[in-house]
Design a protein around this motif. Structure first.
Motif, mmCIF file in Angstrom:
data_model
loop_
_atom_site.group_PDB
_atom_site.id
_atom_site.type_symbol
_atom_site.label_atom_id
_atom_site.label_comp_id
_atom_site.label_asym_id
_atom_site.label_seq_id
_atom_site.Cartn_x
_atom_site.Cartn_y
_atom_site.Cartn_z
ATOM 1 N N MET A 211 -46.799 -28.618 31.879
ATOM 2 C CA MET A 211 -47.312 -27.384 32.461
ATOM 3 C C MET A 211 -48.015 -27.643 33.794
ATOM 4 O O MET A 211 -47.824 -26.916 34.764
ATOM 5 C CB MET A 211 -48.272 -26.710 31.480
ATOM 6 N N LEU A 212 -48.819 -28.708 33.839
ATOM 7 C CA LEU A 212 -49.521 -29.057 35.078
ATOM 8 C C LEU A 212 -48.535 -29.429 36.178
ATOM 9 O O LEU A 212 -48.643 -28.969 37.321
ATOM 10 C CB LEU A 212 -50.491 -30.211 34.835
ATOM 11 N N LEU A 213 -47.551 -30.253 35.826
ATOM 12 C CA LEU A 213 -46.586 -30.712 36.818
ATOM 13 C C LEU A 213 -45.709 -29.560 37.307
ATOM 14 O O LEU A 213 -45.436 -29.446 38.511
ATOM 15 C CB LEU A 213 -45.715 -31.822 36.221
ATOM 16 N N LEU A 214 -45.281 -28.702 36.390
ATOM 17 C CA LEU A 214 -44.453 -27.560 36.786
ATOM 18 C C LEU A 214 -45.225 -26.623 37.704
ATOM 19 O O LEU A 214 -44.664 -26.087 38.680
ATOM 20 C CB LEU A 214 -43.964 -26.807 35.549
ATOM 21 N N TYR A 215 -46.507 -26.407 37.410
ATOM 22 C CA TYR A 215 -47.295 -25.521 38.251
ATOM 23 C C TYR A 215 -47.478 -26.113 39.646
ATOM 24 O O TYR A 215 -47.377 -25.395 40.654
ATOM 25 C CB TYR A 215 -48.662 -25.254 37.622
ATOM 26 N N LYS B 226 -43.102 -22.783 46.483
ATOM 27 C CA LYS B 226 -43.489 -21.513 47.086
ATOM 28 C C LYS B 226 -43.860 -21.693 48.552
ATOM 29 O O LYS B 226 -43.481 -20.891 49.412
ATOM 30 C CB LYS B 226 -44.670 -20.915 46.321
ATOM 31 N N ILE B 227 -44.584 -22.762 48.856
ATOM 32 C CA ILE B 227 -44.971 -23.039 50.244
ATOM 33 C C ILE B 227 -43.737 -23.407 51.073
ATOM 34 O O ILE B 227 -43.600 -22.994 52.221
ATOM 35 C CB ILE B 227 -46.025 -24.153 50.295
ATOM 36 N N MET C 71 -57.847 -33.577 44.955
ATOM 37 C CA MET C 71 -56.524 -33.593 44.333
ATOM 38 C C MET C 71 -56.221 -32.254 43.666
ATOM 39 O O MET C 71 -55.152 -31.662 43.880
ATOM 40 C CB MET C 71 -56.449 -34.707 43.294
ATOM 41 N N PHE C 72 -57.161 -31.764 42.866
ATOM 42 C CA PHE C 72 -56.934 -30.515 42.138
ATOM 43 C C PHE C 72 -56.742 -29.350 43.117
ATOM 44 O O PHE C 72 -55.841 -28.523 42.940
ATOM 45 C CB PHE C 72 -58.117 -30.224 41.206
ATOM 46 N N PHE C 73 -57.569 -29.315 44.146
ATOM 47 C CA PHE C 73 -57.475 -28.214 45.108
ATOM 48 C C PHE C 73 -56.136 -28.238 45.830
ATOM 49 O O PHE C 73 -55.460 -27.207 45.937
ATOM 50 C CB PHE C 73 -58.615 -28.289 46.119
ATOM 51 N N VAL D 224 -54.448 -25.274 43.789
ATOM 52 C CA VAL D 224 -55.050 -24.085 44.387
ATOM 53 C C VAL D 224 -54.366 -23.711 45.690
ATOM 54 O O VAL D 224 -53.994 -22.558 45.918
ATOM 55 C CB VAL D 224 -56.564 -24.288 44.623
ATOM 56 N N LEU D 225 -54.203 -24.687 46.592
ATOM 57 C CA LEU D 225 -53.642 -24.419 47.922
ATOM 58 C C LEU D 225 -52.210 -23.895 47.831
ATOM 59 O O LEU D 225 -51.396 -24.458 47.111
ATOM 60 C CB LEU D 225 -53.685 -25.711 48.761
#
Length: 442
Positions: A386-390, A397-398, A435-437, A441-442
């Motif tokens: 789930m984390l990797l797919l997101y 998307k970018i 890393m998380f951001f 998030v970005l």
């Protein structure tokens, strides 16, 4: 629609450090800020003097000049290297906590998506604490860092936030890199007695992942991405910071760092099909650097520099090991460690643990040196997928979005972190927040 970055490019008067400073009074304040930061980097005992002054300047810039992104980025990246506010008692993380509280109290509520991501970040930061890996203070810092980044991101228009983030990241990493060049780097305390570190005399830099050569090279590459892609500086200002940051990379002796360095520079060229003059000059600078390196190799031994020779030797050893199929040596034992952890997860864990995690990130007594493996340990295969797919969804998307400067920066910084976390265990601190951001998030 005219974006913030396009407006900067079209208005030549907005370019350069001088225009960013604004008035002469503000220019003095910014220069004082940079000098004080570099001073406390070079001699931590100066914090008795620099701490209160830096605090006043940060408060002034945050509340009066609306430079909250610059202030928070400086504190998140440099953190403990800034020293303390008063007599070694209060760190600048508490000032960051004040800023976060102010934003949460005075501004509109966090959007649902950002709130969910912030909660996920808290879970990711807290899980190592409950498995006795990180201290409670480290968890608090990690949460404050990521929540601060999210609130600042929501506070501004996206392109304006990223332009300010790139400018701040370029400056603070440049100051940290300058310290590394002057001082020769920081000794990584946790590994300085190991045979590997003694052989190569590896060192790191201040800031995120203090002293760790691999975390240090990730921070330096982050600074390079910020420097190459921001439009708030003139080409010679960017070239100077780029050169300083690149030279500082030599103290880390990080093979992953040099590969990431090549990656971000190549991506900068590939993504920018129509290169600006500034970027062409940076590419030219890189080519000149390659030429200087070739000349350096032809010099007599007496003219060689020990750090550079050690870096070359290490890269040669890793290259030869890779060509000969010795992946253990090529990855400094990481491939063997990954095999042990995958065997542990697949053969020694229950189905519930395999699917949903709940393990320590140092389950075998040593960190995985691979954040993807850490995610499997923490959240199981389902959570990892789930984390990797997101993260990949955000990247896609970018990639498919409007082709502009923000897209370029976002693509390169995401690619950098997706590459680098395969060689690092990132689960707390400011590196975790960055890393998380950047990935989610970005």
């Amino acid at each position: 629609m005219v974006t913030y970055s396009k407006k900067i490019r079209e208005d030549k008067n907005m370019l350069g450090l001088g225009s960013f400073f604004g008035s002469k009074t503000d220019a003095v304040i910014y220069l004082t800020l940079f000098i004080l930061i570099e001073s406390v980097f070079l001699n931590s005992s100066f914090q008795i003097v620099t701490g209160p002054i830096l605090t006043v300047i940060f408060l002034y810039l945050y509340f009066c000049k609306k430079k909250s992104v610059l202030v928070t980025t400086f504190i998140i990246v440099a953190n403990d290297a800034l020293g303390t506010i008063f007599f070694g008692k209060i760190s600048f993380q508490y000032l960051l906590l004040l800023f976060l509280a102010f934003e949460l109290v005075t501004k509109s509520k966090i959007r649902v998506r950002y709130f969910i991501l912030a909660i996920i970040a808290v879970i990711m930061a807290v899980q190592p604490y409950f498995t006795s890996v990180t201290a409670f203070k480290s968890v608090i810092y990690s949460v404050v860092y990521i929540w601060t980044l999210i609130t600042q991101y929501q506070k501004y228009e996206k392109d304006e936030f990223i332009e300010n983030l790139m400018f701040a990241g370029s400056i603070i990493v440049g100051l940290i890199a300058l310290h590394a060049i002057i001082s020769g780097g920081v000794v990584y305390v946790e590994a300085q007695h190991t045979e590997y570190y003694q052989e190569y005399q590896r060192r790191g830099i201040l800031g995120a992942g203090i002293g760790d050569p691999n975390f240090s090279s990730l921070l330096l590459c982050t600074g390079i991405v910020c420097t190459v892609n921001n439009h708030c500086m003139r080409w010679y200002e960017k070239s100077a910071i780029y050169a300083i940051t690149t030279v500082a990379m030599s103290v880390t002796l990080s093979a992953s760092g040099i590969l990431a360095f090549v990656l971000v520079n190549l991506l900068s060229v590939v993504v920018n099909r129509k290169l600006s003059k500034g970027l062409r000059r940076l590419v030219l600078l890189l080519l000149i650097g390659v030429g200087i390196f070739q000349i350096y190799l032809s010099l007599p031994e007496a003219c060689h520099i020990a750090d550079i020779d050690a870096y070359i030797e290490k890269m040669e050893i890793k290259y030869n090991a890779f060509v000969n199929g010795d992946f253990y040596s090529a990855t400094t034992g990481r491939s063997d460690l990954a095999d042990k952890y995958l065997h542990y997860i697949n053969q020694e864990q229950t189905l519930g643990r395999q699917l949903f995690g709940g393990n320590s990130v140092v389950e075998l007594g040593i960190a995985t040196h691979n954040t993807y493996l850490s995610w499997i340990l923490q959240f199981g295969y389902l959570g990892f997928i789930m984390l990797l797919l997101y993260a990949c969804k955000r990247l896609l998307k970018i990639y498919l979005s409007e082709k502009n400067d923000i897209r370029r920066f976002s693509l390169i910084i995401k690619a950098l972190y997706l590459f680098f976390i395969a060689t690092l265990s990132v689960f707390d601190g400011s590196t975790f927040a960055l890393m998380f951001f950047f990935l989610f998030v970005l």
